[in-house]
Design a protein around this motif. Structure first.
Motif, PDB file in Angstrom:
ATOM      1  N   ALA A 134       4.259   3.690   2.922  1.00  0.00           N
ATOM      2  CA  ALA A 134       3.216   3.035   2.247  1.00  0.00           C
ATOM      3  C   ALA A 134       3.195   3.523   0.667  1.00  0.00           C
ATOM      4  O   ALA A 134       3.472   4.728   0.392  1.00  0.00           O
ATOM      5  CB  ALA A 134       1.976   3.374   2.685  1.00  0.00           C
ATOM      6  N   LYS A 135       2.989   2.631  -0.014  1.00  0.00           N
ATOM      7  CA  LYS A 135       2.821   2.799  -1.502  1.00  0.00           C
ATOM      8  C   LYS A 135       1.296   3.416  -2.045  1.00  0.00           C
ATOM      9  O   LYS A 135       0.438   2.649  -2.317  1.00  0.00           O
ATOM     10  CB  LYS A 135       2.972   1.678  -2.459  1.00  0.00           C
ATOM     11  N   TRP A 136       0.872   4.529  -1.462  1.00  0.00           N
ATOM     12  CA  TRP A 136      -0.441   5.207  -1.892  1.00  0.00           C
ATOM     13  C   TRP A 136      -0.948   4.824  -3.029  1.00  0.00           C
ATOM     14  O   TRP A 136      -2.120   4.687  -3.399  1.00  0.00           O
ATOM     15  CB  TRP A 136      -0.318   6.619  -1.454  1.00  0.00           C
ATOM     16  N   TYR A 137       0.146   4.880  -4.173  1.00  0.00           N
ATOM     17  CA  TYR A 137      -0.542   4.905  -5.492  1.00  0.00           C
ATOM     18  C   TYR A 137      -0.759   3.675  -5.939  1.00  0.00           C
ATOM     19  O   TYR A 137      -1.521   3.294  -6.966  1.00  0.00           O
ATOM     20  CB  TYR A 137       0.884   5.307  -6.491  1.00  0.00           C
ATOM     21  N   ALA A 138      -0.687   2.580  -4.892  1.00  0.00           N
ATOM     22  CA  ALA A 138      -1.192   1.118  -5.215  1.00  0.00           C
ATOM     23  C   ALA A 138      -2.805   1.087  -4.825  1.00  0.00           C
ATOM     24  O   ALA A 138      -3.363   0.063  -5.122  1.00  0.00           O
ATOM     25  CB  ALA A 138      -0.287   0.036  -4.372  1.00  0.00           C
ATOM     26  N   GLU A 182       0.928  -2.163  -0.008  1.00  0.00           N
ATOM     27  CA  GLU A 182       2.338  -2.471  -0.147  1.00  0.00           C
ATOM     28  C   GLU A 182       3.392  -1.328   0.330  1.00  0.00           C
ATOM     29  O   GLU A 182       2.671  -0.234   0.380  1.00  0.00           O
ATOM     30  CB  GLU A 182       2.919  -2.875  -1.472  1.00  0.00           C
ATOM     31  N   VAL A 183       4.416  -1.577   0.865  1.00  0.00           N
ATOM     32  CA  VAL A 183       5.341  -0.610   1.414  1.00  0.00           C
ATOM     33  C   VAL A 183       6.637  -0.588   0.731  1.00  0.00           C
ATOM     34  O   VAL A 183       6.869  -1.900  -0.056  1.00  0.00           O
ATOM     35  CB  VAL A 183       5.727  -0.749   2.940  1.00  0.00           C
ATOM     36  N   LYS A 184       7.569   0.131   0.826  1.00  0.00           N
ATOM     37  CA  LYS A 184       8.841   0.142   0.007  1.00  0.00           C
ATOM     38  C   LYS A 184       9.859   0.930   1.158  1.00  0.00           C
ATOM     39  O   LYS A 184       9.442   1.827   2.012  1.00  0.00           O
ATOM     40  CB  LYS A 184       8.924   0.812  -1.281  1.00  0.00           C
TER      41      LYS A 184
END
Length: 90
Positions: free
Chosen positions: A51-55, A27-29
């Protein structure tokens, strides 16, 4: 944000593709930042899509590395190495 999206479309820097079924989608934000002048006045507003790397999930896609944009100093270093080694650059 509209200016950022307009520049992405103008520069043709992305391409819409089908989602791969064997890979998870990260996912992105949107991240917004206000750049200030030395006197504290607003210089410009910036918007980034990150990018939401923590995902990422351990064991699934955790060890994969993504680098969508190369830094200019990295490109210069690689070109210097190619010139020094007299390699062909494609």
């Amino acid at each position: 944000m509209e200016d950022e999206l307009h520049m992405i479309e103008k520069n043709d820097t992305w391409e819409l593709v089908d989602r791969p079924t064997e890979k998870p989608v990260i996912e992105v934000k949107r991240v917004y930042k206000t750049k200030l002048n030395l006197d504290g006045s607003v210089q410009k507003n910036k918007a980034r899509l990150v990018a939401k790397w923590y995902a990422q999930k351990l064991g699934l896609d955790y060890n994969e590395t993504y680098a969508p944009v190369a830094r200019l100093d990295t490109i210069r270093t690689l070109i210097a190495l190619v010139a020094q080694k007299e390699w062909k650059l494609y």
